[in-house]
Write a protein that holds these residues in place. Structure first.
Motif, PDB file in Angstrom:
ATOM      1  N   THR A   1      19.531  29.707  -9.706  1.00  0.00           N
ATOM      2  CA  THR A   1      18.212  29.935 -10.298  1.00  0.00           C
ATOM      3  C   THR A   1      17.689  28.657 -10.929  1.00  0.00           C
ATOM      4  O   THR A   1      18.386  28.003 -11.716  1.00  0.00           O
ATOM      5  CB  THR A   1      18.275  31.038 -11.364  1.00  0.00           C
ATOM      6  N   TRP A   2      16.467  28.308 -10.553  1.00  0.00           N
ATOM      7  CA  TRP A   2      15.760  27.180 -11.157  1.00  0.00           C
ATOM      8  C   TRP A   2      14.833  27.707 -12.253  1.00  0.00           C
ATOM      9  O   TRP A   2      14.154  28.720 -12.055  1.00  0.00           O
ATOM     10  CB  TRP A   2      14.898  26.464 -10.125  1.00  0.00           C
ATOM     11  N   SER A   3      14.785  27.011 -13.374  1.00  0.00           N
ATOM     12  CA  SER A   3      13.806  27.279 -14.424  1.00  0.00           C
ATOM     13  C   SER A   3      12.960  26.025 -14.604  1.00  0.00           C
ATOM     14  O   SER A   3      13.498  24.935 -14.829  1.00  0.00           O
ATOM     15  CB  SER A   3      14.502  27.634 -15.739  1.00  0.00           C
ATOM     16  N   LEU A   4      11.653  26.179 -14.466  1.00  0.00           N
ATOM     17  CA  LEU A   4      10.724  25.049 -14.557  1.00  0.00           C
ATOM     18  C   LEU A   4       9.841  25.209 -15.790  1.00  0.00           C
ATOM     19  O   LEU A   4       9.279  26.284 -16.024  1.00  0.00           O
ATOM     20  CB  LEU A   4       9.838  24.975 -13.313  1.00  0.00           C
ATOM     21  N   ILE A   5       9.712  24.141 -16.557  1.00  0.00           N
ATOM     22  CA  ILE A   5       8.874  24.133 -17.754  1.00  0.00           C
ATOM     23  C   ILE A   5       7.854  23.015 -17.597  1.00  0.00           C
ATOM     24  O   ILE A   5       8.223  21.889 -17.236  1.00  0.00           O
ATOM     25  CB  ILE A   5       9.714  23.912 -19.024  1.00  0.00           C
ATOM     26  N   PRO A   6       6.576  23.272 -17.822  1.00  0.00           N
ATOM     27  CA  PRO A   6       5.564  22.229 -17.609  1.00  0.00           C
ATOM     28  C   PRO A   6       5.652  21.124 -18.657  1.00  0.00           C
ATOM     29  O   PRO A   6       6.220  21.326 -19.733  1.00  0.00           O
ATOM     30  CB  PRO A   6       4.250  23.002 -17.743  1.00  0.00           C
ATOM     31  N   PRO A   7       5.083  19.965 -18.364  1.00  0.00           N
ATOM     32  CA  PRO A   7       5.027  18.901 -19.363  1.00  0.00           C
ATOM     33  C   PRO A   7       4.156  19.328 -20.534  1.00  0.00           C
ATOM     34  O   PRO A   7       3.291  20.207 -20.388  1.00  0.00           O
ATOM     35  CB  PRO A   7       4.413  17.719 -18.598  1.00  0.00           C
ATOM     36  N   PRO A   8       4.333  18.762 -21.712  1.00  0.00           N
ATOM     37  CA  PRO A   8       3.617  19.220 -22.908  1.00  0.00           C
ATOM     38  C   PRO A   8       2.108  19.274 -22.761  1.00  0.00           C
ATOM     39  O   PRO A   8       1.461  20.201 -23.254  1.00  0.00           O
ATOM     40  CB  PRO A   8       4.040  18.199 -23.971  1.00  0.00           C
ATOM     41  N   GLU A   9       1.523  18.287 -22.059  1.00  0.00           N
ATOM     42  CA  GLU A   9       0.058  18.255 -21.969  1.00  0.00           C
ATOM     43  C   GLU A   9      -0.512  19.372 -21.105  1.00  0.00           C
ATOM     44  O   GLU A   9      -1.732  19.598 -21.094  1.00  0.00           O
ATOM     45  CB  GLU A   9      -0.422  16.894 -21.460  1.00  0.00           C
ATOM     46  N   CYS A  10       0.358  20.093 -20.369  1.00  0.00           N
ATOM     47  CA  CYS A  10      -0.120  21.155 -19.479  1.00  0.00           C
ATOM     48  C   CYS A  10       0.161  22.553 -20.004  1.00  0.00           C
ATOM     49  O   CYS A  10      -0.033  23.539 -19.291  1.00  0.00           O
ATOM     50  CB  CYS A  10       0.501  21.000 -18.092  1.00  0.00           C
TER      51      CYS A  10
ATOM     52  N   VAL B   1      14.639  26.571   0.905  1.00  0.00           N
ATOM     53  CA  VAL B   1      14.355  25.213   0.432  1.00  0.00           C
ATOM     54  C   VAL B   1      13.298  25.283  -0.658  1.00  0.00           C
ATOM     55  O   VAL B   1      12.276  25.961  -0.502  1.00  0.00           O
ATOM     56  CB  VAL B   1      13.861  24.310   1.587  1.00  0.00           C
ATOM     57  N   ILE B   2      13.536  24.599  -1.760  1.00  0.00           N
ATOM     58  CA  ILE B   2      12.534  24.514  -2.822  1.00  0.00           C
ATOM     59  C   ILE B   2      11.937  23.106  -2.825  1.00  0.00           C
ATOM     60  O   ILE B   2      12.639  22.111  -2.647  1.00  0.00           O
ATOM     61  CB  ILE B   2      13.129  24.847  -4.206  1.00  0.00           C
ATOM     62  N   ILE B   3      10.626  23.055  -2.968  1.00  0.00           N
ATOM     63  CA  ILE B   3       9.905  21.794  -3.150  1.00  0.00           C
ATOM     64  C   ILE B   3       9.485  21.728  -4.605  1.00  0.00           C
ATOM     65  O   ILE B   3       8.809  22.634  -5.108  1.00  0.00           O
ATOM     66  CB  ILE B   3       8.659  21.716  -2.256  1.00  0.00           C
ATOM     67  N   VAL B   4       9.867  20.676  -5.300  1.00  0.00           N
ATOM     68  CA  VAL B   4       9.485  20.546  -6.708  1.00  0.00           C
ATOM     69  C   VAL B   4       9.420  19.067  -7.072  1.00  0.00           C
ATOM     70  O   VAL B   4      10.265  18.271  -6.646  1.00  0.00           O
ATOM     71  CB  VAL B   4      10.480  21.296  -7.631  1.00  0.00           C
ATOM     72  N   ASP B   5       8.390  18.702  -7.797  1.00  0.00           N
ATOM     73  CA  ASP B   5       8.279  17.328  -8.290  1.00  0.00           C
ATOM     74  C   ASP B   5       9.011  17.268  -9.620  1.00  0.00           C
ATOM     75  O   ASP B   5       8.470  17.630 -10.666  1.00  0.00           O
ATOM     76  CB  ASP B   5       6.815  16.924  -8.452  1.00  0.00           C
ATOM     77  N   THR B   6      10.251  16.813  -9.582  1.00  0.00           N
ATOM     78  CA  THR B   6      11.083  16.795 -10.784  1.00  0.00           C
ATOM     79  C   THR B   6      10.693  15.683 -11.749  1.00  0.00           C
ATOM     80  O   THR B   6      11.263  15.579 -12.830  1.00  0.00           O
ATOM     81  CB  THR B   6      12.566  16.642 -10.398  1.00  0.00           C
ATOM     82  N   ASN B   7       9.714  14.858 -11.359  1.00  0.00           N
ATOM     83  CA  ASN B   7       9.171  13.867 -12.284  1.00  0.00           C
ATOM     84  C   ASN B   7       8.128  14.479 -13.214  1.00  0.00           C
ATOM     85  O   ASN B   7       7.755  13.869 -14.223  1.00  0.00           O
ATOM     86  CB  ASN B   7       8.504  12.725 -11.511  1.00  0.00           C
ATOM     87  N   GLN B   8       7.628  15.671 -12.851  1.00  0.00           N
ATOM     88  CA  GLN B   8       6.592  16.312 -13.646  1.00  0.00           C
ATOM     89  C   GLN B   8       7.077  17.589 -14.346  1.00  0.00           C
ATOM     90  O   GLN B   8       6.634  17.902 -15.447  1.00  0.00           O
ATOM     91  CB  GLN B   8       5.382  16.652 -12.761  1.00  0.00           C
ATOM     92  N   TRP B   9       7.969  18.319 -13.692  1.00  0.00           N
ATOM     93  CA  TRP B   9       8.483  19.565 -14.255  1.00  0.00           C
ATOM     94  C   TRP B   9       9.824  19.327 -14.941  1.00  0.00           C
ATOM     95  O   TRP B   9      10.745  18.800 -14.340  1.00  0.00           O
ATOM     96  CB  TRP B   9       8.675  20.608 -13.158  1.00  0.00           C
ATOM     97  N   TYR B  10       9.919  19.740 -16.204  1.00  0.00           N
ATOM     98  CA  TYR B  10      11.236  19.842 -16.818  1.00  0.00           C
ATOM     99  C   TYR B  10      11.957  20.981 -16.107  1.00  0.00           C
ATOM    100  O   TYR B  10      11.358  22.022 -15.819  1.00  0.00           O
ATOM    101  CB  TYR B  10      11.113  20.140 -18.308  1.00  0.00           C
ATOM    102  N   HIS B  11      13.249  20.813 -15.836  1.00  0.00           N
ATOM    103  CA  HIS B  11      13.934  21.818 -15.036  1.00  0.00           C
ATOM    104  C   HIS B  11      15.404  21.940 -15.423  1.00  0.00           C
ATOM    105  O   HIS B  11      16.016  21.002 -15.926  1.00  0.00           O
ATOM    106  CB  HIS B  11      13.827  21.486 -13.539  1.00  0.00           C
TER     107      HIS B  11
END
Length: 324
Positions: free
Chosen positions: A270-279, A296-306
């Motif tokens: 299980t992945w848990s994604l948290i947005p950056p503070p400004e979002c 397959v999951i696509i995620v920009d790990t530079n933007q989402w805390y995970h």
């Protein structure tokens, strides 16, 4: 909620101040260097140092405070308040130098991570490839022999036959011990047979592969996900994560060159994604997706805390890479 609003305002203030400071001639390296100097208490009294300290107070301190409040909220949401997990200096550096996110592209209108199949190259390119929006492609690893072939023994045998690969990976790549005592991939791969079969102390670790012989063999068992544009290129490094039930990666944000895909080859995670503070005013406070075998999951790990958690059942094995 007043506390959340305060964090949001601090995050926005930090981003604005950072942009203004950079436009005014202050470089990211100066900000980063000054922060490190303050951490190690290297107090020098030159006027230039005092001026840099002023930038530290104006630019860095707000985000440190914002992150403190933010991480308390995130830890509570993830129910990891019992874990000895604190934000480290590298995380703060990443946050300080991170490019501000376009929140509308990232998650406006998003209430859950979409699960799709038969994703066309055009749809992927327009909706997900570079917007930062996460998506799970349930048939993403179809026709991959890796789904049936990859297990602990496969990787151990592969590296044991190519002993030099351990050295290459140790010198040129990364090993992620997570909550284990292992200090290298070689040590992890040589755990006891009992432990490798999950009959002793639990484990979860990951690594990036830099050895070309290993890479060539791995890529005979998988290919680029079918929905990536024909001109897409994947990075030279494969990222592999492996372990049994329990915590995987703790909450963090990456600093890599490009967005990533990651395929679940066995087990469930299980992945848990948290947005950056400004979002926070646009995105849901947390998004979660449980990955099943072949997805397959696509995620920009530079933007989402995970963060990730392995579910009971089979050993979880995933492989992934950056793409452009």
């Amino acid at each position: 909620m007043a506390a959340v609003k305060g964090v949001e305002e601090l995050a926005i203030l930090f981003s604005d101040l950072r942009e203004k400071s950079l436009k005014g001639g202050e470089t990211v390296e100066n900000i980063r260097s000054e922060f490190l100097r303050q951490v190690v208490k290297d107090r020098q009294t030159s006027s230039k140092k005092r001026r840099n300290f002023k930038w530290f107070l104006i630019v860095v301190l707000p985000v440190v405070l914002a992150l403190a409040f933010y991480y308390f909220d995130v830890i509570e949401l993830l129910e990891v308040n019992k874990e000895p997990c604190l934000v480290n200096v590298n995380e703060i550096f990443i946050e300080v130098t991170r490019k501000r996110t376009n929140c509308s592209l990232l998650c406006e209108g998003l209430t859950e991570i979409p699960r799709v199949s038969d994703l066309t190259k055009r749809e992927f390119a327009t909706k997900y490839a570079y917007t930062g929006r996460p998506v799970v492609v349930v048939d993403g690893a179809k026709d991959w022999s890796a789904v049936d072939r990859f297990n602990f023994t496969f990787f151990k045998d592969l590296f044991d036959k190519n002993k030099d690969a351990y050295r290459v990976n140790e010198e040129e790549c990364q090993f992620f011990p997570y909550r284990t005592e292992f200090i290298s991939l070689e040590q992890a791969m040589n755990m006891s047979k009992e432990r490798s079969e999950w009959k002793a102390e639990p484990w979860y670790f990951g690594w990036s592969n830099c050895d070309p012989v290993i890479r060539e063999e791995l890529r005979t068992h998988y290919h680029l996900p079918y929905f990536l544009p024909s001109q897409s290129e994947t990075s030279e490094q494969d990222w592999i994560f492996m372990g049994g039930p329990g915590p995987g990666a703790q909450i963090h944000i990456d600093s890599v060159d490009r967005p990533s895909w990651q395929a679940q080859l066995s087990g469930q995670k299980t992945w848990s994604l948290i947005p950056p503070p400004e979002c926070e005013h646009v995105c849901p406070p947390i998004l979660a997706a449980t990955m099943n075998k072949g997805e397959v999951i696509i995620v920009d790990t530079n933007q989402w805390y995970h963060a990730t958690k392995v579910l009971p059942g089979e050993l979880s094995i995933t492989i992934g890479a950056e793409f452009d």
